[in-house]
Design a protein around this motif. Structure first.
Motif, PDB file in Angstrom:
ATOM      1  N   GLN A 105      19.370  -9.142   2.678  1.00 31.03           N
ATOM      2  CA  GLN A 105      20.269  -9.351   3.811  1.00 31.03           C
ATOM      3  C   GLN A 105      19.567  -8.954   5.106  1.00 31.03           C
ATOM      4  O   GLN A 105      19.104  -7.823   5.255  1.00 31.03           O
ATOM      5  N   PRO A 106      19.465  -9.871   6.068  1.00 32.99           N
ATOM      6  CA  PRO A 106      18.863  -9.524   7.361  1.00 32.99           C
ATOM      7  C   PRO A 106      19.729  -8.493   8.089  1.00 32.99           C
ATOM      8  O   PRO A 106      20.961  -8.547   8.037  1.00 32.99           O
ATOM      9  N   VAL A 107      19.068  -7.558   8.762  1.00 30.74           N
ATOM     10  CA  VAL A 107      19.761  -6.518   9.523  1.00 30.74           C
ATOM     11  C   VAL A 107      19.439  -6.727  10.995  1.00 30.74           C
ATOM     12  O   VAL A 107      18.269  -6.809  11.368  1.00 30.74           O
ATOM     13  N   VAL A 108      20.471  -6.827  11.817  1.00 27.26           N
ATOM     14  CA  VAL A 108      20.288  -7.017  13.256  1.00 27.26           C
ATOM     15  C   VAL A 108      21.095  -5.957  13.994  1.00 27.26           C
ATOM     16  O   VAL A 108      22.041  -5.392  13.465  1.00 27.26           O
ATOM     17  N   THR A 109      20.699  -5.705  15.243  1.00 28.09           N
ATOM     18  CA  THR A 109      21.401  -4.764  16.111  1.00 28.09           C
ATOM     19  C   THR A 109      22.315  -5.566  17.026  1.00 28.09           C
ATOM     20  O   THR A 109      21.844  -6.458  17.747  1.00 28.09           O
ATOM     21  N   GLN A 110      23.617  -5.284  16.966  1.00 28.18           N
ATOM     22  CA  GLN A 110      24.574  -6.069  17.740  1.00 28.18           C
ATOM     23  C   GLN A 110      24.215  -6.055  19.227  1.00 28.18           C
ATOM     24  O   GLN A 110      23.897  -5.007  19.794  1.00 28.18           O
ATOM     25  N   PHE A 111      24.233  -7.209  19.834  1.00 25.39           N
ATOM     26  CA  PHE A 111      23.945  -7.490  21.235  1.00 25.39           C
ATOM     27  C   PHE A 111      22.475  -7.300  21.607  1.00 25.39           C
ATOM     28  O   PHE A 111      22.120  -7.409  22.776  1.00 25.39           O
TER      29      PHE A 111
ATOM     30  N   LYS B   2      10.098  -8.822  10.297  1.00 29.79           N
ATOM     31  CA  LYS B   2      10.804 -10.064   9.984  1.00 29.79           C
ATOM     32  C   LYS B   2      11.900  -9.693   9.002  1.00 29.79           C
ATOM     33  O   LYS B   2      11.630  -9.125   7.958  1.00 29.79           O
ATOM     34  N   ASN B   3      13.114  -9.973   9.347  1.00 31.98           N
ATOM     35  CA  ASN B   3      14.255  -9.576   8.536  1.00 31.98           C
ATOM     36  C   ASN B   3      14.365 -10.354   7.247  1.00 31.98           C
ATOM     37  O   ASN B   3      13.946 -11.493   7.151  1.00 31.98           O
ATOM     38  N   GLY B   4      14.996  -9.697   6.267  1.00 31.03           N
ATOM     39  CA  GLY B   4      15.331 -10.360   5.022  1.00 31.03           C
ATOM     40  C   GLY B   4      14.198 -10.431   4.031  1.00 31.03           C
ATOM     41  O   GLY B   4      14.300 -11.115   3.038  1.00 31.03           O
ATOM     42  N   GLN B   5      13.110  -9.715   4.306  1.00 26.78           N
ATOM     43  CA  GLN B   5      11.999  -9.708   3.365  1.00 26.78           C
ATOM     44  C   GLN B   5      11.783  -8.288   2.867  1.00 26.78           C
ATOM     45  O   GLN B   5      12.147  -7.313   3.517  1.00 26.78           O
TER      46      GLN B   5
END
Length: 132
Positions: free
Chosen positions: A75-81, A119-122
């Motif tokens: 699951q890719p992890v991102v920081t909101q905004f 790179k997310n999700g790896q």
């Protein structure tokens, strides 16, 4: 089947994360109705799991959230905004069930500016023989 697939010029479309990524689950027909299952969709070519990333274009006249289909092992992890980008992004134009044109976004290599170089999700474990 898409009518047309159009690449998006990411240098001209700055994006920020609108919220967390979610698994993209399988819809199936049951008793004449479409039902959302708890099984996650996978990419038919690579077998990787599919996720929904929610992003917003920056500098537009009104807020708009785009759902981008992303394939990734984890699951890719991102920081909101926080700013995000993709290695590639494209829009697929199709005719929907209602007969109207619809657009669907697909991306690869989701990156979060709050996590530089990742790179997310790896799987980010260092592999033997590769530099740290």
């Amino acid at each position: 089947m898409p009518l047309r697939t159009i690449p998006v010029a990411l240098d001209q479309l700055p994006l920020v994360a609108a919220g967390p990524c979610e698994p993209q689950n399988v819809w199936e027909e049951q008793n004449g109705r479409r039902v959302l299952t708890d099984r996650q969709e996978t990419d038919p070519d690579t077998g990787e799991r599919l996720w929904s990333a929610y992003v917003m274009p920056v500098g537009t006249d009104r807020p708009e959230v785009l759902q981008v289909r992303v394939r990734a092992d984890q699951q890719p992890v991102v920081t909101q905004f926080a700013p995000v980008t993709f290695d590639s992004l494209e829009v697929n134009v199709r005719v929907g069930k209602d007969g109207r044109l619809a657009q669907y976004f697909a991306g690869r290599g989701l990156r979060d500016a709050a996590q530089p170089g990742r790179k997310n999700g790896q799987d980010h474990k260092q592999h033997e023989g590769q530099p740290a």
